[in-house]
Design an enzyme around this catalytic site. Structure first.
Site, PDB file in Angstrom:
ATOM      1  N   GLY A  19       0.361  -0.808  -0.193  1.00  0.00           N
ATOM      2  CA  GLY A  19       0.070  -0.005  -0.209  1.00  0.00           C
ATOM      3  C   GLY A  19       0.698   0.725  -0.089  1.00  0.00           C
ATOM      4  N   LEU A  21       0.758   3.202  -2.093  1.00  0.00           N
ATOM      5  CA  LEU A  21       0.697   3.205  -3.631  1.00  0.00           C
ATOM      6  C   LEU A  21       1.470   4.902  -3.849  1.00  0.00           C
ATOM      7  CD1 LEU A  21      -1.191   1.016  -4.995  1.00  0.00           C
ATOM      8  CD2 LEU A  21       0.178   0.845  -4.221  1.00  0.00           C
ATOM      9  N   HIS A  22       2.257   5.132  -5.413  1.00  0.00           N
ATOM     10  CA  HIS A  22       2.778   5.742  -5.252  1.00  0.00           C
ATOM     11  C   HIS A  22       3.108   5.535  -7.468  1.00  0.00           C
ATOM     12  CE1 HIS A  22       6.814   3.875  -5.118  1.00  0.00           C
ATOM     13  NE2 HIS A  22       6.413   4.067  -3.520  1.00  0.00           N
ATOM     14  N   HIS A  25       4.817   2.419  -8.042  1.00  0.00           N
ATOM     15  CA  HIS A  25       4.044   1.118  -8.189  1.00  0.00           C
ATOM     16  C   HIS A  25       2.778   1.190  -9.817  1.00  0.00           C
ATOM     17  CE1 HIS A  25       3.990   1.238  -3.431  1.00  0.00           C
ATOM     18  NE2 HIS A  25       4.631   0.265  -3.174  1.00  0.00           N
ATOM     19  N   GLY A 141       9.800  -3.666  -7.980  1.00  0.00           N
ATOM     20  CA  GLY A 141      11.225  -2.379  -8.194  1.00  0.00           C
ATOM     21  C   GLY A 141      12.476  -2.983  -8.465  1.00  0.00           C
ATOM     22  N   LYS A 143      14.020  -0.523  -7.325  1.00  0.00           N
ATOM     23  CA  LYS A 143      14.736  -0.154  -5.689  1.00  0.00           C
ATOM     24  C   LYS A 143      15.127  -0.419  -5.100  1.00  0.00           C
ATOM     25  CE  LYS A 143      13.803   3.290  -2.784  1.00  0.00           C
ATOM     26  NZ  LYS A 143      12.828   2.589  -1.884  1.00  0.00           N
ATOM     27  N   GLN A 147      16.021  -7.117  -2.652  1.00  0.00           N
ATOM     28  CA  GLN A 147      14.823  -8.174  -2.600  1.00  0.00           C
ATOM     29  C   GLN A 147      14.447  -8.715  -4.210  1.00  0.00           C
ATOM     30  OE1 GLN A 147      10.552  -6.103  -0.641  1.00  0.00           O
ATOM     31  NE2 GLN A 147      10.722  -5.617  -2.531  1.00  0.00           N
ATOM     32  N   SER A 180       7.618   5.095  -0.332  1.00  0.00           N
ATOM     33  CA  SER A 180       6.019   5.125   0.061  1.00  0.00           C
ATOM     34  C   SER A 180       6.665   5.717   2.008  1.00  0.00           C
ATOM     35  CB  SER A 180       4.963   3.677   1.240  1.00  0.00           C
ATOM     36  OG  SER A 180       4.697   2.988  -0.456  1.00  0.00           O
TER      37      SER A 180
END
Ligand code: CDP
Length: 507
Positions: A19, A21-22, A25, A141, A143, A147, A180
Site C-alpha cells: 500500500g 501506492l506512489h 507502483h 521495482g 529500487k 529484495q 511509500s
C-alpha cells in the site's frame, strides 16, 4: 481470491505491494498491463506484512491509504486490487506459521545485517501470495534491488513457475527515489534526503572514471551524506547478481546506500557501468543458438554477433580456392587477402560479406557445414577472427554466439550462457532447418552422427575448444519453445543488468 481467480480466463500478472501506492507502483502496474495478453488481468495486492518488520521498525505507522491506493491502481489500469487480511495470509497466525529462509550469502550484505529477519519475512509472504494468486508474472521495482534479487533467486532455486520482472526506479521531480516512506519526511528532512541521489551520482562518476580507488570513493560518499545531515547505515559496492563485494575491475557494479533522514530510513542505489553489457552464448551444434540469440538481441537492443558465420565464411573462401581445409599452411596463405564483415541485424537478418560479396546463404550450404570445424581448429584462423570479434565488441552492447565466446573472446562478459539440447533434439531441429532452406534432408540418425562428430571436433581441438565456461549458466532447451528460451535468457540477463542501466527498447 480463489473464487475470483476461478472465474477469470487468461493469465494474471501480479503486483504485490504494502500500500501507500506512489508513481513507482503505478509504473509497475502500467508495465504489467502493457505486457499482459488479452484476456489477462493485472492484480495488485495491498498487504502490510508484519513478518518483514523488525522490532522498533515502522509497522504501526506504515502508510495506510487504501482509498487513494484503489484510485491509483485503477488509473494505472489494474483489473483488481486485493487486500487480504492476516488470517488469509497466515492461517496459523503470524508467530506460529511456516517461515522461509533466504540463503545467508544474500543476507550478509546491504540491508541484511541491519534488518535481521526482514528478507525471510519477504520471501515467506511472497511465496504465500504466489500460491494464492498463481500469476504468470510477478512485478517488482528495482529500487529494492536486494529484495528483487532474493525473490528472483527464490523463484529459480525453488523452481516456482512464475517470471519475475523488474522495473527501473521511478524518481520524484527532485530526484528522490519514490517510496511509500517518503510520506514520513518533514520538509527539512526531505531536503536532506535529496542529497542521496546527488551523492550517489557523483560517486558513480568517480568509480566509472577509475581515477580514485573504490574504498576512497566510499569514504568520500559517506562523508558527503553525513554533511547533508543524513545518518549513514551503509555505503557498499557489490556485484549486482551475487550481491557479493565487487572487484574494482568489474564493468558493472551496484553502488548502494542506506541512510536515515530524521527517523526515516531510506535506501537508494546506482549502477556503475564502465562499458555496455556483453552476453556470451556458447554451445554445441544445432542447439538453436542463432535463432534465439538473434531474437534476444532484438528484444534487448543489443548488437548481434554470429561468430559461427565468420568461421563459415572463412571455410567457404578456403573451399572456393580449392585448398585442403585440414592443411593449416594452405589455409593460412589464404587469410591474407580475406575480409569478413557482418552487417548489423536488420529485420532479424545479418548479412555476411566476404571481400564485399554477400555470402549469407552460401555459408549455410551443407558442404560448408561439413568442413567448418576443420577450418575453425587452425590457430591462424582463430587468432584472426578472435581479434576481429574483440574489436567489434570493444564498446559492449552486444550478444555474441559461438563456441568460445565466454572462454576466449569475451571472458569478462556480464552473462554467459551455455545453450544446449540432447543430440536427438538437435538433429530434429537441424532437419527442420535444412528442409526450410530447401536442402535435401538426410536420415535423423545420420544428422545426429554428424552433429556428434562436429561437437567432438569442436571440443577436442587444442585452441579455444568448446567447453562450458566455469561461470556460465547451462540452459538445456529440450522441450522448450523459442519464446520460452528467449524469456529464460532475458531473465538471466536481468538478474545482472538492471532496466535502470540498460532499458528494454519499446517494441
Ligand atoms: O551449425 P551451427 O549453427 O550450430 O554452428 P555455427 O554457429 O554456424 O558454427 C559453425 C562452426 O564454426 C562450429 O561448429 C565451430 O567449428 C566453428 N566455431 C568456432 O569454432 N568458434 C566459434 N566461436 C563459433 C563457431
Amino acid at each position: 481470491m480463489s473464487a475470483w481467480r476461478a472465474s477469470r480466463p487468461g493469465p494474471v500478472d501480479f503486483v504485490p505491494t504494502m500500500g501507500g501506492l506512489h508513481q513507482g507502483h503505478a509504473e509497475l502496474i502500467r508495465r504489467a498491463v502493457a505486457c499482459c495478453p488479452e484476456p489477462g488481468s493485472v492484480v495488485v495486492s495491498v498487504y502490510i506484512n508484519p513478518l518483514q518488520f523488525g522490532e522498533g521498525e515502522d509497522f504501526e505507522r506504515y502508510p495506510r491509504t487504501f482509498e487513494a491506493d484503489c484510485l491509483l491502481a485503477g488509473q494505472a489500469g489494474a483489473t483488481a486490487i486485493w487486500c487480504p487480511d492476516e488470517r488469509q495470509i497466515y492461517p496459523e497466525g503470524v508467530a506460529s506459521g511456516w517461515r522461509l529462509q533466504a540463503p545467508s550469502a544474500l543476507l550478509s550484505v546491504l540491508c541484511g545485517p541491519s534488518r535481521p529477519g526482514h528478507f525471510d519475512g519477504v520471501v515467506t509472504v511472497v511465496s504465500r501470495l504466489l500460491a494464492l494468486v498463481q500469476p504468470r508474472q510477478l512485478w517488482l521495482g528495482e529500487k529494492d534491488w536486494q529484495q528483487l534479487t532474493i525473490v528472483r533467486r527464490m523463484v529459480s532455486d525453488l523452481g516456482l513457475s512464475v517470471r519475475v520482472r523488474g522495473c527501473a526506479t521511478v524518481r520524484e521531480s527532485d530526484g528522490l527515489a519514490a517510496s511509500s516512506r517518503n510520506l514520513y519526511l518533514l520538509p527539512a528532512e526531505r531536503r536532506s534526503a535529496v542529497a542521496i541521489g546527488v551523492a550517489l551520482r557523483g560517486a558513480a562518476t568517480q568509480l566509472q572514471n577509475r581515477l580514485v580507488g573504490q574504498n576512497d570513493v566510499l569514504i568520500q560518499l559517506r562523508r558527503q551524506l553525513e554533511t547533508a545531515g543524513l545518518e549513514v547505515e551503509y555505503v557498499e559496492v557489490v556485484d549486482p547478481s551475487t550481491l557479493q563485494p565487487a572487484q574494482e575491475t568489474q564493468s558493472l557494479r551496484l553502488l548502494a546506500a542506506a541512510v536515515c533522514s530524521g527517523s526515516t530510513r531510506l535506501i537508494d542505489h546506482i549502477f556503475v557501468m564502465t562499458r555496455s553489457p556483453i552476453v556470451a552464448i556458447d554451445g554445441p551444434a544445432g542447439a538453436g543458438k542463432s535463432t534465439v540469440t538473434r531474437a534476444f538481441a532484438e528484444r534487448m537492443g543489443l548488437l548481434y554477433l554470429d561468430t559461427g558465420a565468420m568461421y563459415r565464411a572463412v571455410t567457404l573462401w578456403v573451399q572456393e580456392h580449392r585448398a585442403d581445409p585440414a592443411n593449416a599452411d594452405a589455409v593460412e596463405r589464404l587469410l591474407n587477402g580475406l575480409e569478413v564483415d557482418l552487417s548489423p541485424l536488420r529485420n532479424g537478418v545479418q548479412t555476411v560479406f566476404v571481400n564485399g560479396r554477400d555470402v549469407t546463404e552460401a555459408i549455410r550450404d551443407p558442404k560448408v557445414t561439413a568442413a567448418v570445424s576443420l577450418v575453425a581448429a587452425h590457430a591462424c584462423v582463430r587468432a584472426l577472427l578472435t581479434r576481429q570479434q574483440q574489436r567489434l565488441g570493444e564498446k559492449g552492447g552486444l550478444v555474441a554466439e559461438g563456441r568460445d565466446i565466454g572462454t576466449a573472446v569475451f571472458p569478462d562478459a556480464e552473462l554467459k550462457v551455455f545453450l544446449t539440447a540432447t543430440p536427438e533434439e538437435r538433429a530434429r531441429r537441424r532437419a527442420k532447418d535444412l528442409q526450410m532452406r530447401g536442402h535435401s534432408v538426410p536420415a535423423l540418425s545420420e544428422l545426429e552422427a554428424q552433429i556428434v562428430e562436429r561437437d567432438r571436433l569442436d571440443s577436442t581441438r587444442t585452441i579455444a575448444p568448446l567447453v562450458q565456461a566455469q561461470d556460465a549458466t547451462e540452459l538445456i532447451t529440450d522441450g522448450m519453445g523459442i519464446e520460452a528460451v528467449i524469456d529464460a535468457l532475458e531473465d538471466l540477463f536481468r538478474r545482472r543488468v538492471a532496466e535502470e542501466v540498460w532499458p528494454t527498447p519499446e517494441r
